[in-house]
Design a protein around this motif. Sequence first.
Motif, PDB file in Angstrom:
ATOM      1  N   LEU A  58       0.829  -1.208   0.000  1.00 53.58           N
ATOM      2  CA  LEU A  58       0.000   0.000   0.000  1.00 53.58           C
ATOM      3  C   LEU A  58       0.864   1.259   0.000  1.00 53.58           C
ATOM      4  N   PHE A  59       1.923   1.267   0.789  1.00 59.44           N
ATOM      5  CA  PHE A  59       2.824   2.417   0.843  1.00 59.44           C
ATOM      6  C   PHE A  59       3.513   2.635  -0.502  1.00 59.44           C
ATOM      7  N   ALA A  60       3.979   1.553  -1.118  1.00 58.88           N
ATOM      8  CA  ALA A  60       4.676   1.683  -2.400  1.00 58.88           C
ATOM      9  C   ALA A  60       3.740   2.163  -3.505  1.00 58.88           C
ATOM     10  N   LEU A  61       2.545   1.591  -3.573  1.00 58.02           N
ATOM     11  CA  LEU A  61       1.599   2.007  -4.612  1.00 58.02           C
ATOM     12  C   LEU A  61       1.155   3.459  -4.415  1.00 58.02           C
ATOM     13  N   SER A  62       0.917   3.855  -3.167  1.00 59.04           N
ATOM     14  CA  SER A  62       0.525   5.245  -2.905  1.00 59.04           C
ATOM     15  C   SER A  62       1.648   6.206  -3.255  1.00 59.04           C
ATOM     16  N   GLY A  63       2.871   5.844  -2.891  1.00 60.44           N
ATOM     17  CA  GLY A  63       4.011   6.708  -3.180  1.00 60.44           C
ATOM     18  C   GLY A  63       4.256   6.871  -4.670  1.00 60.44           C
ATOM     19  N   ILE A  64       4.187   5.774  -5.404  1.00 64.05           N
ATOM     20  CA  ILE A  64       4.402   5.842  -6.849  1.00 64.05           C
ATOM     21  C   ILE A  64       3.309   6.667  -7.522  1.00 64.05           C
ATOM     22  N   THR A  65       2.066   6.449  -7.097  1.00 64.72           N
ATOM     23  CA  THR A  65       0.953   7.188  -7.696  1.00 64.72           C
ATOM     24  C   THR A  65       1.060   8.679  -7.400  1.00 64.72           C
ATOM     25  N   LEU A  66       1.321   9.021  -6.155  1.00 68.65           N
ATOM     26  CA  LEU A  66       1.443  10.440  -5.803  1.00 68.65           C
ATOM     27  C   LEU A  66       2.632  11.097  -6.494  1.00 68.65           C
ATOM     28  N   LEU A  67       3.760  10.405  -6.511  1.00 71.50           N
ATOM     29  CA  LEU A  67       4.955  10.968  -7.135  1.00 71.50           C
ATOM     30  C   LEU A  67       4.745  11.209  -8.628  1.00 71.50           C
TER      31      LEU A  67
END
Length: 118
Positions: A58-67
């Motif tokens: 969840l952290f990785a997907l959120s970070g990639i999407t936001l970035l």
Amino acid sequence: MVIEVLMIVGVAVLPLPALALGCRRLLRRTGRSSTDDRTDRFEFALVVTGRVIGLLLLFALSGITLLACIGGLVKDLRVPSLVYVFFVADLLVASLVVLTVGRRDPRPARRRATPARR
């Protein structure tokens, strides 16, 4: 441009609060326990490992999407099409975290009412 803003808002509404909720309740035990202490520890370690893997995803997907979305807005570029897939996967994992970890504690049992007055 509008889609990127909606994706940023979507990540801020569901996955980030789900991540916070999952981190708060990471080590919470359920009411179930076995008679064997060793089995109970193994089961608990397995559940915590699954929760950690889900939260890291969840952290990785959120970070990639936001970035990708914020970077696309700043540089005025289109985001790659894989970011849309990551956004949908992020929403699905966040809903899984909310539905499994986000349950409230069970309500206390109500006293049985007797028909006679006391």
